[in-house]
Motif scaffolding. Structure first.
Motif, short mmCIF file in Angstrom:
data_model
loop_
_atom_site.label_atom_id
_atom_site.label_comp_id
_atom_site.label_asym_id
_atom_site.label_seq_id
_atom_site.Cartn_x
_atom_site.Cartn_y
_atom_site.Cartn_z
N GLY A 83 -2.53 7.68 12.35
CA GLY A 83 -2.31 6.54 11.47
C GLY A 83 -2.21 5.21 12.18
N ASP A 84 -2.31 5.21 13.50
CA ASP A 84 -2.21 3.97 14.29
C ASP A 84 -3.58 3.29 14.37
OD1 ASP A 84 -1.12 1.99 15.94
OD2 ASP A 84 0.02 3.43 17.13
N TYR A 85 -3.67 2.25 15.21
CA TYR A 85 -4.91 1.50 15.36
C TYR A 85 -6.01 2.26 16.10
CZ TYR A 85 -2.75 -3.10 14.26
OH TYR A 85 -2.15 -4.18 13.67
N GLY A 86 -5.62 3.27 16.91
CA GLY A 86 -6.61 3.83 17.83
C GLY A 86 -6.99 2.76 18.84
N ALA A 87 -8.28 2.69 19.17
CA ALA A 87 -8.75 1.68 20.12
C ALA A 87 -8.59 0.28 19.52
CB ALA A 87 -10.21 1.94 20.49
N SER A 89 1.48 8.84 7.35
CA SER A 89 1.88 8.85 8.76
C SER A 89 3.36 8.51 8.93
CB SER A 89 1.04 7.82 9.54
OG SER A 89 1.51 7.69 10.86
N GLU A 90 4.02 9.27 9.78
CA GLU A 90 5.43 9.00 10.11
C GLU A 90 5.60 7.67 10.82
OE1 GLU A 90 8.19 10.72 9.30
OE2 GLU A 90 6.88 11.98 8.08
N LEU A 91 4.51 7.15 11.34
CA LEU A 91 4.55 5.88 12.07
C LEU A 91 5.10 4.74 11.22
CD1 LEU A 91 3.53 4.66 14.85
CD2 LEU A 91 1.43 4.08 13.63
N PHE A 92 4.91 4.82 9.91
CA PHE A 92 5.29 3.72 9.02
C PHE A 92 6.58 4.00 8.25
CE2 PHE A 92 0.68 3.86 9.50
CZ PHE A 92 0.44 2.58 9.98
N ASN A 93 7.15 5.15 8.46
CA ASN A 93 8.36 5.51 7.74
C ASN A 93 9.60 5.04 8.49
OD1 ASN A 93 6.86 6.73 5.73
ND2 ASN A 93 6.87 8.73 6.75
N GLY A 94 10.72 5.10 7.82
CA GLY A 94 11.99 4.67 8.40
C GLY A 94 12.96 4.42 7.28
N GLU A 95 14.08 3.80 7.61
CA GLU A 95 15.06 3.48 6.57
C GLU A 95 14.42 2.62 5.48
OE1 GLU A 95 19.45 1.34 6.16
OE2 GLU A 95 18.75 2.05 8.12
N GLU A 96 13.54 1.71 5.91
CA GLU A 96 12.68 0.98 4.98
C GLU A 96 11.25 1.13 5.46
OE1 GLU A 96 11.68 -3.50 3.23
OE2 GLU A 96 13.34 -3.23 4.65
N ALA A 97 10.40 1.72 4.65
CA ALA A 97 9.02 1.98 5.05
C ALA A 97 8.25 0.67 5.20
CB ALA A 97 8.34 2.87 4.02
N ARG A 98 7.26 0.68 6.08
CA ARG A 98 6.35 -0.45 6.23
C ARG A 98 5.16 -0.22 5.30
NH1 ARG A 98 4.12 -1.26 11.49
NH2 ARG A 98 4.52 0.89 12.09
N THR A 99 4.92 -1.15 4.39
CA THR A 99 3.87 -0.98 3.38
C THR A 99 2.99 -2.21 3.17
OG1 THR A 99 5.36 -1.66 1.59
CG2 THR A 99 5.28 0.70 2.10
N ARG A 121 0.80 -1.22 0.00
CA ARG A 121 0.00 0.00 0.00
C ARG A 121 0.84 1.28 0.00
NH1 ARG A 121 -4.88 -1.12 4.36
NH2 ARG A 121 -6.26 -2.26 2.93
N THR A 122 0.30 2.27 -0.66
CA THR A 122 0.92 3.60 -0.65
C THR A 122 0.31 4.49 0.42
OG1 THR A 122 -0.69 4.33 -2.30
CG2 THR A 122 1.42 3.51 -3.11
N ILE A 123 -0.82 4.12 0.99
CA ILE A 123 -1.54 5.01 1.89
C ILE A 123 -0.80 5.28 3.20
CG2 ILE A 123 -3.80 4.42 0.95
CD1 ILE A 123 -4.23 2.60 3.36
N TYR A 124 0.18 4.47 3.54
CA TYR A 124 0.87 4.67 4.82
C TYR A 124 1.86 5.82 4.77
CZ TYR A 124 -1.43 0.30 5.71
OH TYR A 124 -2.40 -0.67 5.84
N GLN A 125 2.01 6.41 3.62
CA GLN A 125 2.83 7.62 3.51
C GLN A 125 2.21 8.77 4.30
OE1 GLN A 125 2.94 8.34 -0.70
NE2 GLN A 125 4.11 6.49 -1.17
#
Length: 230
Positions: free
Chosen positions: A124-128, A81-91, A75-79
């Motif tokens: 961008g997290d799970y919330g509850a 939120s900074e929560l999914f970014n890093g040296e290698e993004a989580r997608t 997915r591209t939608i995680y862009q």
């Protein structure tokens, strides 16, 4: 196929529907949130109201009660939120999302015990979030429910047992579900690795094989993807 997948497959027709979906009359829209979806712009993704409007438009335009999709989707939608970014993004998405109105009831597919819960209140997290421990054919496993209503956590206790078909929770509003359009993230987890109230719902592409092995396709329980229409 793992032992857990075999056990789930053996009971596939016995699981209670997680949401009120009537396969005989309700339409189900298949959402593609990968880069292949050129309709959804970066501006839409970044703005929760615009993102919600996009989801609502697709559901109403197709006459669908719910939208669904996402397992093993890059997915591209995680862009957003900074929560999914890093040296290698989580997608890579590890669960299935069911999109629908806030307040939609979520039911227990099989009896289980509340393992843990938390309010993962980052953008961008799970919330509850609620995680439930189950056992099937002597095999323990977990189901994770993200983007819920915060009220569903009030008075909840670890160790509480809920029966098949009981209401577990409800879809949350954006202000309590991690700032997403209302939906449920549903994920199956074989080994929780001592985590409580949280477990990755998105992984790096380089770790895809490891995480998918631990998080089998939730449609084994949902049995809904076959009815999805694009």
């Amino acid at each position: 196929m793992t032992r857990l997948e075999r056990a789930l497959a053996n009971k596939q027709n016995d699981f209670y529907p997680i949401v009120n979906f009537d396969k005989k009359k309700d339409k189900l829209f298949h959402f593609d949130l990968s880069a292949a979806n050129t309709e959804l712009t970066a501006a839409d993704i970044a703005d929760t109201e615009k993102f919600s409007a996009y989801i609502d438009k697709k559901l109403s335009g197709s006459g669908s009660r719910y939208g669904i999709g996402g397992y093993d989707e890059n997915r591209t939608i995680y862009q957003r939120s900074e929560l999914f970014n890093g040296e290698e993004a989580r997608t890579i998405h590890l669960g299935i999302d069911i999109w629908g109105p806030a307040g939609t009831a979520v039911y227990m597919p099989i009896g289980g015990m509340i393992h843990s819960f938390a309010f993962n209140n980052n953008f961008g997290d799970y919330g509850a979030t609620i995680i439930v421990l189950h056992q099937l054919e002597t095999i323990p496993f977990y189901t994770l429910y993200g983007h819920l209503s915060l009220a569903d956590l009030a008075g909840l206790q670890e160790g509480k047992y809920l029966n098949r078909g009981e209401v577990l929770a409800h879809f949350g509003q954006p202000n309590e579900n991690g700032n997403w359009p209302p939906h449920l993230h549903f994920q199956v987890i074989a080994d929780i690795h001592y985590k409580k109230g949280d477990y990755p719902g998105v992984c790096k592409l380089s770790e895809r094989e490891k995480y998918l092995h631990n998080c089998p396709n939730p449609d084994i329980i949902l049995n809904m993807m076959q009815y999805a229409e694009k």
